[in-house]
Each structure stands twice: as C-alpha cells, then as structure tokens.
Enzyme design. Sequence first.
Site, mmCIF file in Angstrom:
data_model
loop_
_atom_site.group_PDB
_atom_site.id
_atom_site.type_symbol
_atom_site.label_atom_id
_atom_site.label_comp_id
_atom_site.label_asym_id
_atom_site.label_seq_id
_atom_site.Cartn_x
_atom_site.Cartn_y
_atom_site.Cartn_z
ATOM 1 N N CYS A 70 0.843 -1.190 0.000
ATOM 2 C CA CYS A 70 0.000 0.000 0.000
ATOM 3 C C CYS A 70 0.874 1.234 0.000
ATOM 4 O O CYS A 70 2.078 1.163 -0.225
ATOM 5 C CB CYS A 70 -0.925 0.002 1.226
ATOM 6 N N ARG A 87 -4.732 0.716 0.508
ATOM 7 C CA ARG A 87 -4.442 -0.707 0.530
ATOM 8 C C ARG A 87 -4.503 -1.351 -0.847
ATOM 9 O O ARG A 87 -5.443 -1.130 -1.612
ATOM 10 C CB ARG A 87 -5.410 -1.447 1.452
ATOM 11 N N ASP A 99 0.243 -10.177 7.477
ATOM 12 C CA ASP A 99 1.620 -10.000 7.940
ATOM 13 C C ASP A 99 1.756 -8.728 8.771
ATOM 14 O O ASP A 99 2.620 -8.628 9.644
ATOM 15 C CB ASP A 99 2.593 -9.991 6.758
ATOM 16 N N GLY A 116 14.646 -9.902 -10.734
ATOM 17 C CA GLY A 116 16.004 -10.343 -10.439
ATOM 18 C C GLY A 116 16.940 -9.282 -9.912
ATOM 19 O O GLY A 116 18.134 -9.559 -9.734
#
Length: 644
Positions: free
Chosen positions: A2, A48, A98, A363
Amino acid sequence: MCGIYGFAGFHQDGLLDRMGKVIFHRGPDGEGRYDAPGGVPFHMGMRRLSIIDLNGGWQPVYNEDQSIAICYNGETYNYVELREELEKKGHQFRTHSDTETVVHGYEEWGIEGLLTRMNGMFAFCIYDSNKKEFYIGRDRCGQKPLYYHHGSGRFHFASEVKAILQSPHVTAEPDVSAIDPYLTLRNVPEPRTMFKGIFKLPVSHFLRYRLSDASLTLQRYWEVPLLDGRTAVYKSDGEYFEALESLFYDSVRLCMRSDVPVGAYLSAGVDSSLTVAAMTKYSSNINTYSVGFDSPVDETPAARETAKFLGTHHHEIICQPEDFDLLPRIVWHMDRPVGDALLIAFYKLAQGAAKDLKVVLGGEGADEAFAGYSFQGVICKVEKMRRMIPGVTSMGALGMALTPHGLLNKFFTFPADLGSQGKKRVVDFLSNYTRRDLNHNFNALRTLWSQDERRDIYTDSLKNQATEDWMNNEQEKDKNGPFLDRLLKLQYDEWLQDWALIRQDKNTMAHSLEYRLPFLDHRLIELAFTMPAHLKINKGTDKYIERKLADKVFPAHIARRTKIPFYLPVEYFLDKPQFKNLVADTLNEDAVKKRGYFDPKKVTHLIGQMHRTREFVFCKQVMSLLILELWHRVFIDKSIRFDP
C-alpha cells in the site's frame, strides 16, 4: 502492499484525505486512517493493495488493547514464522495478515528487535499511545521508499513526496544544491531529495519521534557486513554453493507467499531467469513479462527462449516512439528526477503485467551482491594491476588516449558504443585513479558528467557548485575489507536504492503492482559477503557462483549468457517526432534560459552533438537535462498537472 502517510504536531481537517487521494494508485482496494485518542496531534493513513488476508488485513492494525497501532507498506515474507513465535509468547491475533505480526513484534521485542527479525520489503509507522511517540522504519535495502518533512514543530511522512506536498505547511521548492549530485549520478542520493526540506528516511534506519518535545532521532539497525581481509577464513566452494542454493530457493518460496497469483519479469539475464526457474518449483502456472524496443539491442528473443524452456505463459511489451509522450506522467509518479529514459520501459512493463496480476518477482539485487556489473570488473582489474606495477594507471591512461575509441567496448559488457565520450571517462578514471578513494573512483567510472563538464554547462551563478564535496568517502572501518566486497558494499549506500529500486517501485506502484525481489533477502546478501572474490568474478566470468547454480537448471547457452545491461536505446529514437518534439519543448534556448541553471548555448551544442554522433553518453546527458526540466514543470511550476 500500500501507500502510507501521516503528520504530527498539529491538526488539519481534510489533510489526511488529500494525502491518501494523491497516492490512490498505490492502494486502490481500500483505505484506513488513525487519529490518536485524547486529541493528541498525530494522524496517519494508508491506501491498501490487497495481497495477503484479502478480507481481514485492513489497516490500521492494533495490538490486543489497541494501545499500539500500525500503518504498513510492503510485505514481511517471514510473517508465518514470526507469528508462530509470537503466539507461543501469548500474543492474540485477530487477522491472518503480515501487518499484525509487525505490531505484536514491536510489542514483544521493541523497534530494533523487531526490525532485525523481519525479512521483507517495507516502510511503516507504529504509534505507541502509552509513550506518545511513533516510529517510522524502512527495510534493509530500501525497496520501499519513505519520505519526511520536519519543521516548526510539525512532522509529515509519506510513501511519496506528492502526499507530503498536500500540506499547507510544506512548499515545493527546488534544492538547487542537489543539481550537482543529480548530474553526476542521475539521481540525488539519500537522504536528500530534489525538494528543499524533504528527506528520504535512509535504508536500514528507523526514526523515533517524541510528541512531547517534537524531537526526532535516527538510528541504523543493519548494514552490509564486511570480513576483515587480513584475517578472513573461507569455507570450501562446495559449502558456499550448497548454502546459496538452499537460501535462494527459500527466498523465492517466501516471496511467493500471497493470496493472489504471482508472476515475474523475465529478461535475457541469468538473475531473472534463475528466479523464474525457482518459481516453477512452487507453481506450474506462471505468467512472465519482458519488454523490448524493436531494436538490435532487444532482449525479447532471448527472454522468449528462456520462457519456452521453463514453460511459462510469456508476454512481450514493446516500447514505441509515442511512449516518450508518457514521460511527464512518469516523472509525476517518480516524485523526483531520475535521469534515465529506461523509466519508460519500466512504466510500460508494469502497465502490461498489471493487466493480469497484482504481484511480480524480479532479479534485481544479484549484480550488487555477486558482482554482475562491468564497472566492477574493470575497477578490480585496474586495482590488481596497480598493485603489481607502480604507475600502471598513468601508463594505461596514456595508452587509452592513443587507442581508437571503438576498442573501448572490449572493456565493458554493454550493448551500445560508448564512443569518444566513453573513452574520455576511462582516460579520466585511469589518470586520477591513485588520487581518489574507492567511492570516488566508483563514481568517476559510471558518471555521465565529469566535474569540468558540469562546470562548463552551468550558468555563472552555479559554476561553483561543480564539486565533489558532497560525495561521501569510504568509511574508515571498511578499508580492511576484501577489495571487491568494499566496492560492492558502496552500492548499498546509494546505487541500489536511489537508482535501481526507486525506478521499479514508483513505476510498478503507478499501476498498483507489487514487485518482490528474492535476491534482496538479507540472508543472501550476508552470505555473499562471506564468500571469496573468485566466487563472484572468476577469470572474467561475472556472478560465477550464481552461474554455477544456473548450470543445474539451464543449458549452457542460457546459463552462461553474457550480461547485457538493460537500457532504452535512445539513439534509435532520435529521429522520431515524439522525441524531437519533447527535446525541442523542454530544452530550447528560451526554456533553458528561463530555468537559469544551464548555459543555453552549451545545451544547444550538446543536443547537436547527440544528433550528429548518436553517442550513448550524449544521449544520456540530454535525457538527464530533459527529465530535470520536466520535474520542475510538474512539481515546481505546476504547469503540467495530473489528477490523482
């Protein structure tokens, strides 16, 4: 994922709403806000992008008694493991997000104990109502940005500068003293920005703000570890290989934790190829995306071959001349000038991927840890020669000055002809090598504008700004580290966050797309800095140990592809009307004179050299001036506006 924002030390009706609206793109799925109880002058909010715990992960998130609140941007990849640990200690969870792990982690371990346990990319604000103070913190490598302004007892913070500028107490003013760092590096190294009085919270730092006296303190909680090169004891190559293989696959596994599908960016390089190969261990349905330019330096055919080998659903996005029309909007999203046309490619790539996904892996970060850039190899070769033969750098400079510049390309793995200007850079680098410290040599080899060139193009009032006084010296405590590792560590102080990562964050979030980077797992970085140099650069092979890992997955022609740095070939667009019109509009003599920074005749001459020679350095120099002018028009003049 967010965007977060807030302010302290005052109340302002409607400000939190305005701050959230202007960064709506970072989180279009919802919003949240927190106003400190008891009339305390602290307010924060968030937009969000729902990725984990889609139904329950709304913010702000609180601890059990709601005395601690958090607004959070990013992902804590190891939140499952941290949650299990916290539950054993008696913490009660209301959600499966989380973010809630972070607030309970602060309650249990304190701010520094929390941050050293987190594995992820993040920027957050935690408010502690018992202490009447808050913390803003940022991840180790700086993947998620966080800006702040502090003055007259008022504090503002946000994921993007444009949110801070919504405050009537903050004025958008250019920091003219930041122009010289910008021309030198094509970015302004943190903690400065191009805005006067607005700063970036440095990577690996947290800031504590006490509301009682409006005081703030900054503290670093992590940095790249260096061994002492005089006493270092190394393990066997096999042990390092096993550790790398295990950690890398675990990092990819953690980065794929999501309640929505996860895809990936895929170029011709070994970094993204290996990332996607690891992803296929955990999912059989992966979308990959590459970007090209319909030019001879296009990577898309090689990326297509890798995607076919791995069995992904592959998509190609092609940049067209008309995409130069996107630059003003891209500069608005970037917040500050980053002088690189490649911004267009990143914007287009994210735009394409966001049509299908909310999360992609990439990467970035491998070159910094395992020595994948050509200038790293060049500096190491020069240092080795200097130690063996006194005076060799001066002799090399003389020899290079007498060598046709076409041979210069043999020194660099680069898809463009560096030309006469590239030759000048290398001659200057060699001539002054022994007079500079490592950081100044690092910057001298990669800069587009030498100090003399910057002084020459400035107006008289700015000529004294052409200096290297703003450039940091290498830290004394690092000088006993292995030479290559000392060089690599410098990239974590500026190059990575202010160049590679900021371009990706702002362009992916412009399209509400989350970008995750397994190679930035701090465990991998710490492992890389315990390895001997020959596992990074070995007989001219870059990223040697990483390529050994790729050998287990790919045929040799994929695993051992020569690195081709990703760049937008401006020289192939010079004659297109979209590019010509943009240059004519932003860098005509009247516009340059009005801005007052550069000599209009020198700028006109530079543009002429670009068209006449089509040399890489001239193209890059023009783009850096052009983007700086667009930034002024968007943020300072406000003559170019975009609705949130």
